[in-house]
Design an enzyme around this catalytic site. Structure first.
Site, PDB file in Angstrom:
ATOM      1  N   PHE A 105       0.812  -1.227   0.000  1.00 28.17           N
ATOM      2  CA  PHE A 105       0.000   0.000   0.000  1.00 28.17           C
ATOM      3  C   PHE A 105       0.843   1.275   0.000  1.00 28.17           C
ATOM      4  CE2 PHE A 105      -4.219  -2.014   1.751  1.00 28.17           C
ATOM      5  CZ  PHE A 105      -4.477  -2.526   0.489  1.00 28.17           C
ATOM      6  N   GLY A 163       4.740  -4.628 -10.852  1.00 28.29           N
ATOM      7  CA  GLY A 163       3.634  -4.690  -9.903  1.00 28.29           C
ATOM      8  C   GLY A 163       2.320  -4.386 -10.596  1.00 28.29           C
ATOM      9  N   ASP A 187      -1.059  -9.754  -4.065  1.00 27.80           N
ATOM     10  CA  ASP A 187       0.182  -9.051  -4.387  1.00 27.80           C
ATOM     11  C   ASP A 187      -0.127  -7.700  -5.040  1.00 27.80           C
ATOM     12  OD1 ASP A 187       2.824  -8.401  -4.546  1.00 27.80           O
ATOM     13  OD2 ASP A 187       3.324  -9.790  -6.163  1.00 27.80           O
TER      14      ASP A 187
HETATM   15  O1  DOR Z   1       5.909  -7.090  -8.948  1.00 30.07           O
HETATM   16  C1  DOR Z   1       6.151  -6.874  -7.770  1.00 30.07           C
HETATM   17  N1  DOR Z   1       5.896  -5.684  -7.224  1.00 30.07           N
HETATM   18  N2  DOR Z   1       6.693  -7.848  -7.030  1.00 30.07           N
HETATM   19  C2  DOR Z   1       7.180  -7.591  -5.795  1.00 30.07           C
HETATM   20  O2  DOR Z   1       7.749  -8.468  -5.208  1.00 30.07           O
HETATM   21  C3  DOR Z   1       7.084  -6.245  -5.211  1.00 30.07           C
HETATM   22  C4  DOR Z   1       5.974  -5.501  -5.820  1.00 30.07           C
HETATM   23  C5  DOR Z   1       6.036  -4.044  -5.495  1.00 30.07           C
HETATM   24  O3  DOR Z   1       6.142  -3.708  -4.315  1.00 30.07           O
HETATM   25  O4  DOR Z   1       5.977  -3.226  -6.417  1.00 30.07           O
END
Ligand code: DOR
Length: 437
Positions: free
Chosen positions: A60, A322, A303
């Site tokens: 977050f 992410g 995630d």
């Molecule tokens: O794709 C990802 N984004 N994998 C992660 O382990 C961390 C996450 C992020 O915090 O952006």
């Protein structure tokens, strides 16, 4: 708080789907003989009622990157998707590597977090000796290790340090398992501006398998419980099945790896679907789905990892990894039920009872007498494409916009208080820290 009933809904648990009335008083589920006199009632005829989702992997971004998301906006997206408890990851800025940093996050949640919550402590070379004491800090759900680097600075790539972390504490250790040496070697060969669809080759299945294998070896050696986050390969599913370390090892799958597929998703969304470990092709997706159905996978965590659209627009590999997805898990899993590869009971097992069992959360995850009345009411008649205006994450985008839905949450309650109804928040953010263990 006075009592009320929820009448006529079909209540979903890991054991079945039963039409029954629920009775709620003082934020808890109470027995029918106690609740049958309650005057107030919510009509749930034709609806499905799920235990509130416990999402044990979200990012977050607060403190440090509130332009991507913060605890208020992220938790609003959570309740909009039926998530009544979130566990947040430590790769913020500063990272959550001390009890003080964790207490700061808890303070920031007061009056702002819509869901109940707890936070992971990030393991580093420097705090390893304190972890077995610090993992019991109020509001802490456990220790997180990044074996391979991702967003942020947290990394433990030294085998001896990893072993010390596993020897220092009792709670399950949540691990991002990708082999750092292999990742570095492969990134070194990639010219800037390479197509985004190269991501699953750069962070390849071998990088994931090497790290997960090493992690299982260490779990066996130290007898410490480990929780392998975001399984992304068929190879790891086969490894988990073969090694059969139930009781010692649990594993998570994400909606991203279950519902996005290379190369199609990279062709459509580019960096919008770039995440670590990467979304891979149909062969991996099918085997992970099988693992979800047959119990190799113990829980589904989103995630949720938002980035600003202008950051995502950078050329590969500078585009950050992410995908924002905390709001999408339940809606996507309902499409899997429609499509015939998942049962409603599996959803309750993977999103509520499973996470509660892994992290030893009492009073949540199952809608039984005495438990918190954390629940989400789903309207199965919502079968339209997912509209963009429902997306609550500050990131403002989702690769799942336009997905043909097979039901969607229309009312989410946290400890008996309606927090989200008909696509709008209700009342005030009143999430509280969760007691773990
Ligand atoms: O794709 C990802 N984004 N994998 C992660 O382990 C961390 C996450 C992020 O915090 O952006």
């Amino acid at each position: 708080m006075s009592g009320f009933s929820i009448r006529g809904g079909r209540v979903v648990s890991a054991d079945g789907v039963v039409e029954r009335d629920l009775f709620v008083r003082d934020g808890k589920i109470v027995a029918g003989d106690e609740g049958s006199a309650f005057a107030e009632s919510i009509d749930a005829t034709g609806k499905l009622i799920f235990p509130g989702l416990i999402d044990t992997q979200v990012h977050f971004r607060e403190p440090g990157a509130e332009h991507k998301e913060d605890l208020a906006s992220g938790s609003l997206a959570a309740i909009a998707g039926g998530v009544t408890t979130f566990f947040e990851m430590p790769n913020t800025n500063p990272p959550t590597t001390t009890p003080e940093a964790l207490a700061d996050k808890l303070r920031r949640c007061e009056g702002r977090a819509w869901s109940d919550h707890a936070f992971f402590l990030g393991a580093t070379e420097d705090n390893v000796d304190s972890l077995d004491e610090w993992e019991h800090t109020p509001g802490c759900c456990g220790v997180k290790v990044f074996m391979g680097s991702s967003t942020g600075s947290l990394l433990v790539d030294d085998a001896a340090v990893l072993e010390s972390i596993l020897r220092n504490g009792q709670r399950p250790v949540a691990v991002h398992a990708e082999d750092e040496a292999r990742l570095r070697a492969r990134y070194a060969t990639i010219p800037s501006g390479s197509p985004y669809n190269i991501h699953p080759e750069v962070r390849d299945p071998t990088a994931a398998l090497l790290a997960t294998t090493r992690l299982l070896d260490l779990a066996e050696k130290t007898k410490r419980r480990v929780h392998v986050l975001h399984i992304s390969t068929a190879d790891e599913i086969e490894l988990l099945r073969e090694r059969d370390l139930k009781g010692l090892v649990t594993a998570e799958a994400t909606p991203n790896h279950l519902f996005l597929e290379a190369p199609d998703c990279y062709n459509r969304f580019g960096a919008g679907v770039q995440m670590n470990p990467p979304v891979r092709d149909r062969r991996h997706q099918e085997v992970i789905r099988q693992g979800v159905v047959d119990g190799v996978i113990d829980c589904i965590g989103s995630d949720h990892a938002p980035h600003a659209p202008e950051e995502k627009a950078k050329p590969y590999p500078d585009s950050p990894s992410g995908i924002p997805s905390v709001q999408m898990t339940l809606g996507l899993l309902l499409t899997a039920v429609r499509d015939g590869w998942l049962a409603l009971e599996d959803i309750a097992r993977l999103t509520a009872a499973g996470p509660a069992a892994i992290f030893d959360i009492h009073d949540k995850g199952v809608l039984k007498v005495g438990a918190d009345a954390d629940l989400t009411i789903v309207d199965p008649s919502i079968v339209q494409p997912l509209p963009e205006q429902w997306v609550r994450s500050r990131a403002g985008y989702s690769p799942f916009v336009g997905t043909p839905l097979a039901g969607w949450p229309v009312c989410t309650m946290v400890r008996g208080a309606i927090a989200y109804r008909d696509h709008e928040p209700v009342g005030k953010a009143a999430g509280r820290p969760v007691t773990v263990g």
